[in-house]
Design a protein around this motif. Sequence first.
Motif, PDB file in Angstrom:
ATOM      1  N   ALA A  86      41.468  64.841  55.942  1.00  0.00           N
ATOM      2  CA  ALA A  86      42.165  64.610  54.675  1.00  0.00           C
ATOM      3  C   ALA A  86      42.742  63.199  54.633  1.00  0.00           C
ATOM      4  N   GLU A  87      43.189  62.707  55.804  1.00  0.00           N
ATOM      5  CA  GLU A  87      43.735  61.348  55.862  1.00  0.00           C
ATOM      6  C   GLU A  87      42.668  60.322  55.496  1.00  0.00           C
ATOM      7  N   THR A  88      41.466  60.489  56.011  1.00  0.00           N
ATOM      8  CA  THR A  88      40.365  59.579  55.691  1.00  0.00           C
ATOM      9  C   THR A  88      39.996  59.709  54.220  1.00  0.00           C
ATOM     10  N   THR A  89      40.063  60.922  53.693  1.00  0.00           N
ATOM     11  CA  THR A  89      39.756  61.152  52.283  1.00  0.00           C
ATOM     12  C   THR A  89      40.696  60.363  51.379  1.00  0.00           C
ATOM     13  N   ILE A  90      41.925  60.179  51.829  1.00  0.00           N
ATOM     14  CA  ILE A  90      42.905  59.406  51.051  1.00  0.00           C
ATOM     15  C   ILE A  90      42.840  57.921  51.412  1.00  0.00           C
ATOM     16  N   MET A  91      42.736  57.627  52.704  1.00  0.00           N
ATOM     17  CA  MET A  91      42.819  56.241  53.156  1.00  0.00           C
ATOM     18  C   MET A  91      41.682  55.367  52.622  1.00  0.00           C
ATOM     19  N   LEU A  92      40.460  55.835  52.660  1.00  0.00           N
ATOM     20  CA  LEU A  92      39.333  55.020  52.209  1.00  0.00           C
ATOM     21  C   LEU A  92      39.426  54.669  50.716  1.00  0.00           C
ATOM     22  N   PRO A  93      39.749  55.629  49.846  1.00  0.00           N
ATOM     23  CA  PRO A  93      39.920  55.232  48.436  1.00  0.00           C
ATOM     24  C   PRO A  93      41.120  54.294  48.213  1.00  0.00           C
ATOM     25  N   VAL A  94      42.199  54.471  48.971  1.00  0.00           N
ATOM     26  CA  VAL A  94      43.346  53.567  48.839  1.00  0.00           C
ATOM     27  C   VAL A  94      42.936  52.151  49.254  1.00  0.00           C
ATOM     28  N   LEU A  95      42.157  52.040  50.327  1.00  0.00           N
ATOM     29  CA  LEU A  95      41.650  50.725  50.723  1.00  0.00           C
ATOM     30  C   LEU A  95      40.751  50.145  49.626  1.00  0.00           C
ATOM     31  N   GLY A  96      39.992  51.014  48.975  1.00  0.00           N
ATOM     32  CA  GLY A  96      39.172  50.559  47.844  1.00  0.00           C
ATOM     33  C   GLY A  96      40.032  50.033  46.708  1.00  0.00           C
ATOM     34  N   LEU A  97      41.156  50.699  46.429  1.00  0.00           N
ATOM     35  CA  LEU A  97      42.077  50.238  45.377  1.00  0.00           C
ATOM     36  C   LEU A  97      42.683  48.884  45.752  1.00  0.00           C
ATOM     37  N   ILE A  98      43.096  48.764  47.012  1.00  0.00           N
ATOM     38  CA  ILE A  98      43.669  47.491  47.470  1.00  0.00           C
ATOM     39  C   ILE A  98      42.631  46.390  47.354  1.00  0.00           C
ATOM     40  N   ASP A  99      41.399  46.701  47.704  1.00  0.00           N
ATOM     41  CA  ASP A  99      40.300  45.740  47.613  1.00  0.00           C
ATOM     42  C   ASP A  99      40.116  45.269  46.168  1.00  0.00           C
ATOM     43  N   VAL A 100      40.128  46.200  45.229  1.00  0.00           N
ATOM     44  CA  VAL A 100      39.968  45.843  43.815  1.00  0.00           C
ATOM     45  C   VAL A 100      41.126  44.948  43.358  1.00  0.00           C
ATOM     46  N   VAL A 101      42.344  45.275  43.757  1.00  0.00           N
ATOM     47  CA  VAL A 101      43.510  44.467  43.382  1.00  0.00           C
ATOM     48  C   VAL A 101      43.400  43.061  43.974  1.00  0.00           C
ATOM     49  N   MET A 102      42.983  42.961  45.234  1.00  0.00           N
ATOM     50  CA  MET A 102      42.875  41.639  45.860  1.00  0.00           C
ATOM     51  C   MET A 102      41.779  40.798  45.207  1.00  0.00           C
ATOM     52  N   ILE A 103      40.676  41.434  44.849  1.00  0.00           N
ATOM     53  CA  ILE A 103      39.617  40.697  44.155  1.00  0.00           C
ATOM     54  C   ILE A 103      40.097  40.268  42.774  1.00  0.00           C
ATOM     55  N   SER A 104      40.859  41.134  42.115  1.00  0.00           N
ATOM     56  CA  SER A 104      41.415  40.778  40.809  1.00  0.00           C
ATOM     57  C   SER A 104      42.383  39.607  40.937  1.00  0.00           C
ATOM     58  N   ASN A 105      43.212  39.605  41.997  1.00  0.00           N
ATOM     59  CA  ASN A 105      44.103  38.471  42.242  1.00  0.00           C
ATOM     60  C   ASN A 105      43.310  37.198  42.479  1.00  0.00           C
ATOM     61  N   LEU A 106      42.219  37.323  43.208  1.00  0.00           N
ATOM     62  CA  LEU A 106      41.332  36.184  43.450  1.00  0.00           C
ATOM     63  C   LEU A 106      40.783  35.647  42.128  1.00  0.00           C
ATOM     64  N   LEU A 107      40.393  36.549  41.244  1.00  0.00           N
ATOM     65  CA  LEU A 107      39.899  36.129  39.929  1.00  0.00           C
ATOM     66  C   LEU A 107      40.980  35.393  39.139  1.00  0.00           C
ATOM     67  N   VAL A 108      42.213  35.894  39.178  1.00  0.00           N
ATOM     68  CA  VAL A 108      43.308  35.232  38.466  1.00  0.00           C
ATOM     69  C   VAL A 108      43.524  33.825  39.024  1.00  0.00           C
ATOM     70  N   MET A 109      43.487  33.704  40.361  1.00  0.00           N
ATOM     71  CA  MET A 109      43.668  32.378  40.955  1.00  0.00           C
ATOM     72  C   MET A 109      42.584  31.416  40.491  1.00  0.00           C
ATOM     73  N   VAL A 110      41.348  31.895  40.441  1.00  0.00           N
ATOM     74  CA  VAL A 110      40.250  31.028  40.020  1.00  0.00           C
ATOM     75  C   VAL A 110      40.355  30.708  38.533  1.00  0.00           C
ATOM     76  N   ILE A 111      40.639  31.708  37.719  1.00  0.00           N
ATOM     77  CA  ILE A 111      40.701  31.492  36.266  1.00  0.00           C
ATOM     78  C   ILE A 111      41.843  30.552  35.908  1.00  0.00           C
TER      79      ILE A 111
END
Length: 184
Positions: A64-89
């Motif tokens: 169950a921990e992996t079931t939660i942890m992997l999607p949370v890491l995916g959310l963090i990844d999306v946020v970090m990529i979005s921050n990267l986009l803001v920095m570039v834009i």
Amino acid sequence: MTTPIKSRPGPLSYLIFSSRWLQLPLYLGLIVAQAIYVVQFVRELWHLVDATLFGHVVAGAESAETTIMLPVLGLIDVVMISNLLVMVIVGGYEPFVSRLKLEGHPDQPEWLSLVNATGLKVKLAMAIIGISSIHLLATFIKAASLDAETIKWQVLLHLAFVVSAIALAFIDRIMQPDAKAAAH
């Protein structure tokens, strides 16, 4: 008293200077990409809520921990990529296309006034290392289901990002030796 004569740029100078506006569609495209990442974030968040509240387990998850942890890491990844986009834009549009005229605006990011082309590269490199770190952590969580060659190449790629960022920061420091003295 003589007034300085203002020279008008010639047609070639005007064309070259105006060519910076060709970057505008690129920045608008990055804004569209950011909107796509918002949709992706909502989709991944929904899958996390679905798995947590309704017990729908992610395929291949051992616990169950992996079931939660992997999607949370995916959310963090999306946020970090979005921050990267803001920095570039935001960080790229202002120095290369046109002023945003945000001076005094309460929402102006602090880093915007400090960004130059070299500083932006260093910030982008650091963001890429953060994104790579998230991917590497997800890889280590799923290590039992991955082959050693895949893990090795992901670690080597991450180390290449780290070395590149260190090199960029070092070059930035060499090119701006007075910046260190001004900071102290």
